[in-house]
Design an enzyme around this catalytic site. Structure first.
Site, PDB file in Angstrom:
ATOM      1  N   GLU A 393      84.346  58.659  11.608  1.00  0.00           N
ATOM      2  CA  GLU A 393      83.387  58.127  12.506  1.00  0.00           C
ATOM      3  C   GLU A 393      82.999  59.427  13.556  1.00  0.00           C
ATOM      4  O   GLU A 393      82.705  59.304  14.578  1.00  0.00           O
ATOM      5  CB  GLU A 393      84.260  57.283  13.775  1.00  0.00           C
ATOM      6  CG  GLU A 393      84.590  55.949  12.869  1.00  0.00           C
ATOM      7  CD  GLU A 393      85.465  55.008  13.713  1.00  0.00           C
ATOM      8  OE1 GLU A 393      85.288  53.856  13.421  1.00  0.00           O
ATOM      9  OE2 GLU A 393      86.402  55.443  14.467  1.00  0.00           O
TER      10      GLU A 393
HETATM   11  C1  TNX Z   1      88.387  52.465  13.423  1.00  0.00           C
HETATM   12  S1  TNX Z   1      90.009  53.170  10.887  1.00  0.00           S
HETATM   13  C2  TNX Z   1      89.110  53.581  13.547  1.00  0.00           C
HETATM   14  C3  TNX Z   1      89.753  53.650  14.504  1.00  0.00           C
HETATM   15  C4  TNX Z   1      90.008  52.538  15.435  1.00  0.00           C
HETATM   16  C5  TNX Z   1      90.064  51.353  14.581  1.00  0.00           C
HETATM   17  C6  TNX Z   1      90.189  50.232  15.426  1.00  0.00           C
HETATM   18  C7  TNX Z   1      89.452  54.457  11.452  1.00  0.00           C
HETATM   19  C8  TNX Z   1      89.914  55.601  10.440  1.00  0.00           C
HETATM   20  N1  TNX Z   1      88.961  54.687  12.588  1.00  0.00           N
HETATM   21  O1  TNX Z   1      89.152  55.068  15.517  1.00  0.00           O
HETATM   22  O2  TNX Z   1      90.977  52.773  16.418  1.00  0.00           O
HETATM   23  O3  TNX Z   1      88.903  51.264  13.866  1.00  0.00           O
HETATM   24  O4  TNX Z   1      90.798  49.235  14.444  1.00  0.00           O
END
Ligand code: TNX
Length: 607
Positions: A393
């Site tokens: 992300e």
């Molecule tokens: C996605 S899964 C994220 C996290 C959040 C999560 C909440 C991932 C690698 N990144 O930053 O905490 O969703 O479900």
């Protein structure tokens, strides 16, 4: 069907405003799937006594869900083990009942495991269980044997069958229960340790009591020969969104070990907090460590705290995988060291739950000094082979800037002597020797990840819609999210890590991991509520041969663990898809096992 975005911040305002919202993965869920306790309220932290569900509320919610599914208790059978063993050969004529006179005999190299077994059994049984070297005594025996070391079975007349550690691999074991005693054989202390976890499950649930219980301590007769399917079996705890003290982490490690999971991934840094002290960059901990989602105090681990976690894990054959999330998810680092920010300006501390807005400057050499120092410290503190660099992300670092950053960080990891792990978003970067991608998609179709695997990457599989422990069980269970879907026990169990991601060969799968993100999780009972009973489901996918996969059999075996968790003081969700037995001697027959007090201090707990 309409798509309903369900991140916590969308169920209420963030306690402290932050950068503008960024789209999060959403999923289609049944309209009307409103949480009974809004996640934002849960996320508001411990100070909000109105918003946070109390243990009693959790208990009531779970009791309602348990409904009429209470079945009579049954004796433990040899096959009632979670995760399911590879081979089980019951011999009902060979049950063994502890008399209280047994000694635990062990090869010297397995002594620690024998002491752990003794520490497990002594409180409930009240038996002295002295630990001594090898030769069996006259009054029955519990023998832990490392392969090649012969057991003098003749001394007891025991015919425990031919058992050799040779074929059991690094983690396998053979366990024999005969009328004369119990023997565990393994090639390694880890194998003995897993044999002990199985032995523990073969005794009545009251064995989990930390105070003496009057019971007949009978083990079902027969043999188990058992080995894991995958070398990597893990769970992740996010200590960044909410900070958890060392004692909570130790107890989570105990839970992993109980189900033969062997990796604890610690998500140590994120926008809301930096949780590990780093020499030369003191403000990461002292400034970046302050705060958490909802505005609570936060905190950080000192090097000694972290060493304590690593030691506790190692004694339970659990490898710690530290993660520093880069280049995004770095707001806390930027608060502490604005020189790492693209505009060199400190952002405000962040206590909300959005993602994707922060990043360290990939064009600045100072960033790579920082990364090198952080990773060198983690490498020095961490005995295991892995360093996890996050990579998810990072919406504002795109294309070549992103892949170039990841490639440099991969090289920095390699220079520490460790092997790099990253979320599957790092797939487009060049391959680095041994690199592992942690895949968290929600559909198994991911050509970019499949291509990285063709270039040599291996996969840890953590499907968001099956393995994410922060997803809610059902619309009406408290705590958690549902952006990846609702995950009841069956959903957590019914998938195959070996074939889940399209065009990835089964051999490329290193194993499975169940991540627990903690935006909505504020306490140990809440952690346990989300772990149990789904963690054992994922553990079974990681350990048991596919041939044992069977939902009906699994839910029946799992049901027998409810009374164990009750006896151990572990909070769990009485999921309606599991036929929990009645617990006649415990109020948990009508109210579930959510302790008013936290469980025993893990630091002094046995295994
Ligand atoms: C996605 S899964 C994220 C996290 C959040 C999560 C909440 C991932 C690698 N990144 O930053 O905490 O969703 O479900």
């Amino acid at each position: 069907m309409p798509t309903i975005p369900t991140t916590p911040s969308e169920t209420g305002p963030d306690p402290v405003g932050g950068p503008g919202p960024t789209a999060r993965p959403t999923t289609e869920v049944t309209p009307g799937a409103e949480p009974s306790v809004p996640a934002a309220q849960v996320a508001a932290g411990a100070e909000s006594s109105v918003a946070q569900p109390s243990a009693a509320e959790l208990a009531r919610a779970a009791a309602e869900l348990a409904g009429g599914l209470i079945a009579p208790p049954a004796p433990v059978r040899l096959g009632d083990v979670v995760p399911a063993p590879e081979h089980v050969t019951p011999d009902p004529a060979a049950d063994f009942t502890l008399t209280g006179d047994e000694a635990i005999r062990v090869d010297p190299a397995g002594r620690d495991v024998a002491e752990q077994l003794a520490a497990l059994l002594r409180p409930a049984t009240g038996h002295p269980l002295p630990v001594a070297d090898t030769t069996p005594g006259p009054d029955g025996l519990l023998a832990l044997t490392l392969s090649g070391a012969p057991l003098d079975a003749g001394a007891t007349g025991a015919d425990l069958g031919a058992a050799s550690g040779a074929d059991l691999g690094a983690e396998g074991y053979r366990l024999d229960v005969t009328a004369n005693g119990v023997r565990i054989v393994a090639a390694t202390p880890a194998g003995l340790f897993y044999g002990v976890q199985t032995l523990r499950q073969l005794l009545p649930p009251a064995v989990e009591s930390r105070t003496p219980v009057a019971a007949r301590w009978t083990l079902p007769g027969g043999s188990i020969v058992d080995r894991p399917r995958y070398p990597y079996r893990g769970a992740m705890l996010d200590v960044a969104r909410h900070f958890f003290p060392v004692s909570d982490v130790l107890r989570v490690i105990d839970h992993l070990a109980r189900y033969k999971l062997n990796h604890l991934h610690l998500h140590l840094t994120d926008d809301q907090g930096w949780r590990i002290a780093v020499p030369g960059w003191p403000r990461l901990a002292t400034v970046g460590g302050v705060g958490e989602v909802g505005g609570g105090p936060g905190g950080h681990y000192t090097a000694d705290d972290y060493r304590r976690i690593v030691r506790h894990a190692a004694a339970r054959h659990v490898t710690v995988v530290p993660e520093v999330d880069l280049p995004g998810h770095t707001n806390a680092a930027l608060v502490a060291y604005p020189e790492l920010a693209p505009d060199r300006v400190a952002p405000p501390p962040y206590t909300g739950t959005e993602v994707g807005f922060s990043y360290v400057d990939p064009a600045s050499e100072r960033t790579y000094d920082f990364v090198a120092d952080v990773l060198a410290e983690l490498a020095a503190l961490t005995p295991g082979p892995w360093l996890h660099i996050g990579g998810d992300e990072a919406f504002k670092v795109k294309g070549a800037a992103y892949t170039g950053f990841v490639e440099r960080v991969q090289a920095i990891v390699a220079a520490t002597g460790k092997t790099v792990v990253g979320w599957h978003q790092i797939a487009p970067a060049a391959h680095a020797d041994g690199r592992v991608l942690q895949w968290w998609g929600t559909t198994g179709d991911d050509p970019v990840t499949a291509e990285a695997v063709r270039r040599g990457a291996r996969l840890i599989v953590s499907p968001g819609n099956h393995a994410y422990l922060d997803m809610k069980y059902a619309p009406d269970t408290p705590i958690g999210h549902d952006w990846a879907g609702l995950i009841d026990v069956r959903k957590a169990y019914d998938w195959d890590p070996g074939s889940h991601v399209a065009d990835v060969s089964a051999e490329a799968v290193l194993g499975v991991e169940a991540p627990l993100w903690t935006e909505s999780v504020t306490s140990l009972p809440e952690i346990e509520f989300l772990l149990f009973p789904r963690l054992p489901a994922v553990a079974e996918l990681g350990w048991s041969p596919r041939s044992t996969h069977d939902w009906a059999g699994f839910r029946a075996r799992l049901a027998g663990h409810g009374p164990r968790w009750t006896a151990a003081g572990i909070t769990f969700h009485r999921a309606p898809d599991v036929p929990w037995p009645a617990e006649p001697d415990s109020p948990a027959a009508t109210t579930p096992a959510i302790p008013a007090q936290p469980g025993p201090d893990t630091a002094t707990e046995p295994v």
